[in-house]
Design an enzyme around this catalytic site. Structure first.
Site, PDB file in Angstrom:
ATOM      1  N   GLY A 439     -32.699 -71.106 -42.195  1.00 20.40           N
ATOM      2  CA  GLY A 439     -31.479 -71.916 -42.307  1.00 20.40           C
ATOM      3  C   GLY A 439     -31.579 -73.317 -41.763  1.00 20.40           C
ATOM      4  N   ARG A 522     -34.770 -73.868 -23.891  1.00 20.75           N
ATOM      5  CA  ARG A 522     -33.666 -73.670 -24.832  1.00 20.75           C
ATOM      6  C   ARG A 522     -32.405 -73.335 -24.055  1.00 20.75           C
ATOM      7  NH1 ARG A 522     -30.514 -74.484 -29.151  1.00 20.75           N
ATOM      8  NH2 ARG A 522     -29.838 -72.587 -30.195  1.00 20.75           N
ATOM      9  N   HIS A 701     -41.116 -70.405 -32.446  1.00 19.44           N
ATOM     10  CA  HIS A 701     -40.950 -70.809 -31.046  1.00 19.44           C
ATOM     11  C   HIS A 701     -42.219 -71.426 -30.476  1.00 19.44           C
ATOM     12  CE1 HIS A 701     -37.870 -67.628 -31.670  1.00 19.44           C
ATOM     13  NE2 HIS A 701     -37.135 -68.482 -31.001  1.00 19.44           N
TER      14      HIS A 701
END
Length: 762
Positions: A439, A522, A701
């Site tokens: 996405g 993050r 990641h």
């Protein structure tokens, strides 16, 4: 006098200083000395904040450069062969290599360690890797250095370590079939070494975190607790075993009778543990009661908490300690910085600093109930509780009526999957092994600047929309050039997959500085659900419609599902999670229907947190799974058969919930599987999962770009488990945190792998 203590404090800093320093270090913009200086200043500031709030015994060892489990792996010498330095001890480069992977060595580099959720939170940890010949050695000085720092500043400290049973439980065996519990005898001597060194530094108490005591444990592990702690009791230091995230239940007697000096229990998640624990606790032992919620942002009802503490104090006296329910790692740092919340809403909230103040005032109230600060704090607490109870902002009759009117048919697609998929394939006309992404595309500096400028009024709405349109055009052009089959618009306009939607839903409120760590650098800023939830207008339709107008290829609509919107927010505590999820499902259902009406053929409803929401105790699973699957179907079932519904799930162990995942009835599910080398697909194979699957073929990641051959081999492994005609090819997760060069290189390799395999497997 009852003692006020904390189990842990947020490490990121009020302004996410740790995140910024980490990323600067990784980019080569900050050297190691600079990074360490930032860490030192943060620890100093956080100890000062807790002490000023009234915490008497400060946690040390809760700071981590990436993740506290990874820190323990370094401390215990559990470094996989692919990361071991050729000469000397592990370094920060070793630590970050284990977390993020290494791309500059031979043979394509080293893939990062697997990452998964820390119990039922949205925090992630790096999974330790154990070999049959695993040896443990003390090789990481961080804990001792930080104790020295804190003591030099004059603080009374309580070092925090993950207990031996929990550490082993969290790891995975590699390279052989053996029971990791067999490693316990080799690991325990290190705890003796650690405690002896801490004692030599003048430490009196150590906190040993054993949260697995809140799980359903096999008998062998229960027996191991008794054996391990009978050995540990010989080592120096007073020991507080800390449990949290749930109740001890059948493990209560085991935990209460461990030969240690104290026990911490979570009375927020499991208030039913009290007062049973009082009758099982040996007369010499300290009892720490976690009465302030460490995982949510609502102010504590001090009167309610104090009533429990007063009863306990009568029985325990000085053996009573007062604490948050768990580490405050899961809370934002300081509410005092919030300058955009209205006064009423702000008065209802408490962040880590304020939670420390609540703990301290409760401890103070036990000894000096008539003291002015205590009287004033209790009066403020009563006013807060009364304000929330009487507020007209919380309850909306129209929303409640719509939820009450939900029928069984609202959660069912018109036709079974076999019928739907035939119609979808005919309509979509995709090749074997269709390629897509999850996405998001890179959130560049220009995107963030445009968003900031728009919010500051420096860009008009029209200028902002054009800036986002430009980013969408770029994302579409890149995907078309690379040859992807199903495109996405890239989500340039979205700040976060939950926050973006929450900003457009009634019933949410937002903070400016309410950041919490998800993993590494993050950080997320969870929205706060304060009232009934509804969608006043379409949220994504115009952005997706614009993107579809740029291409003849299929464009996916991208939404966040109701369970994830709930789990990754700070929820209400006055109504159940199920009620909040149903309200969210109706809001997302409206958006799905509007996307279909706009001509969108595929809608992806991400449920990254589906497995995360599972209760820790198996006896409570089915109730959650029933409503979690039902609310997904509720939001996905308002469309025609030929509209394809996708979902995405993040790092999870799926074996235990595979039937419920199938019951969600998504046409396509995409998964994070590359770090586990497709191991997670075993659940889908054994269950004969009926629908289509997109197992991630590379780890987003990590900055390393895997070769096409590496991705192809992962797809081959997937094809041995899942029929190839039901496989999709995609990355593990969204590409928001990556840069464009590595994104394009990785996707080009992914498309090449799919094309190669169409000839080979077709």
């Amino acid at each position: 006098m009852a003692l006020a203590h904390s189990l842990g404090f947020p490490r990121i800093g009020r302004d996410r200083e740790l995140k910024k320093a980490q990323e600067a270090f990784w980019k080569g913009e900050l050297d190691e000395a600079g990074l360490r200086a930032v860490g030192s200043e943060l620890r100093k500031a956080h100890w000062a904040l807790q002490r000023q709030a009234g915490i008497q015994l400060l946690p040390v060892g809760d700071f981590a450069w990436y993740d506290q489990v990874l820190t323990h792996s370094l401390m215990f010498g559990v470094v996989p062969e692919r990361f071991r330095p050729q000469h000397g001890k592990a370094t920060l480069q070793t630590l970050f290599g284990m977390a993020r992977g290494v791309s500059d060595s031979c043979c394509g580099g080293a893939h990062a360690q697997e990452m998964t959720k820390w119990f039922d939170t949205n925090y992630h940890y790096l999974v330790p890797e154990f070999s049959a010949d695993q040896q443990f050695s003390l090789g990481w000085e961080q804990l001792f250095e930080e104790v020295a720092e804190a003591r030099a500043l004059g603080h009374d400290v309580k070092p925090v370590v993950i207990g031996p049973l929990t550490y082993l439980w969290l790891g995975k065996t590699k390279g052989g079939d053996f029971d990791k519990l067999e490693l316990l005898e080799r690991l325990l001597p290190l705890y003796g070494e650690i405690f002896q060194r801490l004692a030599a530094q003048g430490v009196e108490w150590v906190q040993i975190d054993e949260p697995i005591l809140a799980l359903d444990l096999p008998q062998a592990w229960k027996n191991a607790f008794e054996r391990a702690y009978n050995l540990i009791q010989r080592d120096p230091l007073k020991k507080l075993v800390a449990t949290y995230f749930g109740g001890l239940e059948e493990n209560l007697g085991l935990a209460a009778n461990l030969p240690v000096d104290g026990l911490h229990i979570d009375l927020v998640r499991a208030p039913e543990q009290y007062p049973t624990i009082l009758d099982r606790l040996p007369a010499y032992k300290v009892l720490s009661l976690g009465v302030v919620n460490g995982r949510n942002v609502w102010r504590c009802d001090l009167d309610k908490a104090l009533a429990v503490l007063q009863h306990a104090h009568e029985r325990l006296g000085e053996r009573l300690w007062v604490a948050p329910s768990c580490s405050l790692l899961h809370s934002p740092v300081d509410l005092g910085r919030e300058d955009t919340l209205d006064a009423e809403l702000k008065s209802w909230l408490a962040f880590a600093v304020q939670k420390c103040e609540e703990v301290a005032i409760l401890a103070h109230a036990l000894d000096q109930p008539e003291a002015a600060p205590v009287v004033q704090a209790l009066a403020r607490s009563r006013a807060v509780q009364a304000s929330r109870a009487a507020s007209t902002r919380i309850h909306k009759p129209a929303v409640q009526a719509r939820v009450a009117a939900i029928s069984e048919k609202d959660s069912q697609r018109h036709s079974p999957f076999a019928t739907r998929i035939a119609r979808q394939r005919a309509r979509l006309n995709l090749p074997l092994l269709p390629t897509t992404t999850i996405g998001s595309f890179p959130q560049t500096g220009s995107i963030r600047l445009a968003r900031q400028s728009f919010r500051q009024g420096k860009l008009s709405e029209g200028q902002y929309v054009e800036a986002m349109h430009s980013e969408i055009r770029h994302a579409v052009q890149v995907q078309e050039r690379l040859g992807l089959d199903v495109l996405v618009h890239g989500e340039a306009e979205r700040n976060d997959m939950v926050e973006y939607f929450a900003e457009q839903l009634d019933g949410y409120v937002f903070t400016r500085f309410g950041w919490v760590q998800s993993y590494g650098s993050r950080c997320v800023k969870p929205a706060v659900i304060f009232g009934d939830l509804s969608r006043p207008h379409a949220m994504t339709v115009e952005w997706i419609r614009y993107a579809q107008g740029l291409t003849d290829k299929v464009m996916k609509g991208m939404l966040t599902g109701p369970v994830t919107l709930l789990m990754w927010s700070f929820p209400r505590e006055d109504v159940s999670r199920e009620v909040q999820a149903r309200q969210l499902a109706l809001a997302i259902r409206d958006e799905v229907v509007d996307l279909e009406a706009a001509g969108i053929k595929i809608v992806q409803i991400d449920e990254a947190a589906f497995r995360e929401g599972l209760p820790l105790r198996r006896a409570q699973w089915q109730q959650y799974l029933d409503w979690a699957t039902e609310v997904f179907r509720l939001c996905a079932s308002g469309v025609r058969d030929e509209t394809q519904i996708h979902t995405h799930m993040c790092y999870s162990e799926f074996n235990d919930v595979i039937e419920s995942i199938a019951a969600m009835d998504a046409d396509v599910i995409t998964l994070e599987t590359s770090r586990s080398d497709m191991e997670l697909l075993e659940a889908f194979e054994a269950f004969h999962y009926p629908n289509e699957i997109g197992p991630g073929v590379y780890d987003i990641h990590s900055p390393r770009v895997p070769e096409a051959s590496e991705m192809a081999e992962l797809v081959r492994k997937a094809a041995r488990r899942i029929p190839v005609e039901r496989l999709w090819v995609n990355p593990d997760c969204g590409l928001k945190t990556r840069g464009w060069p590595e994104t394009e290189a990785a996707l080009a390799n992914m498309v090449s792998a799919a094309r190669l395999l169409r000839n080979e497997l077709g």
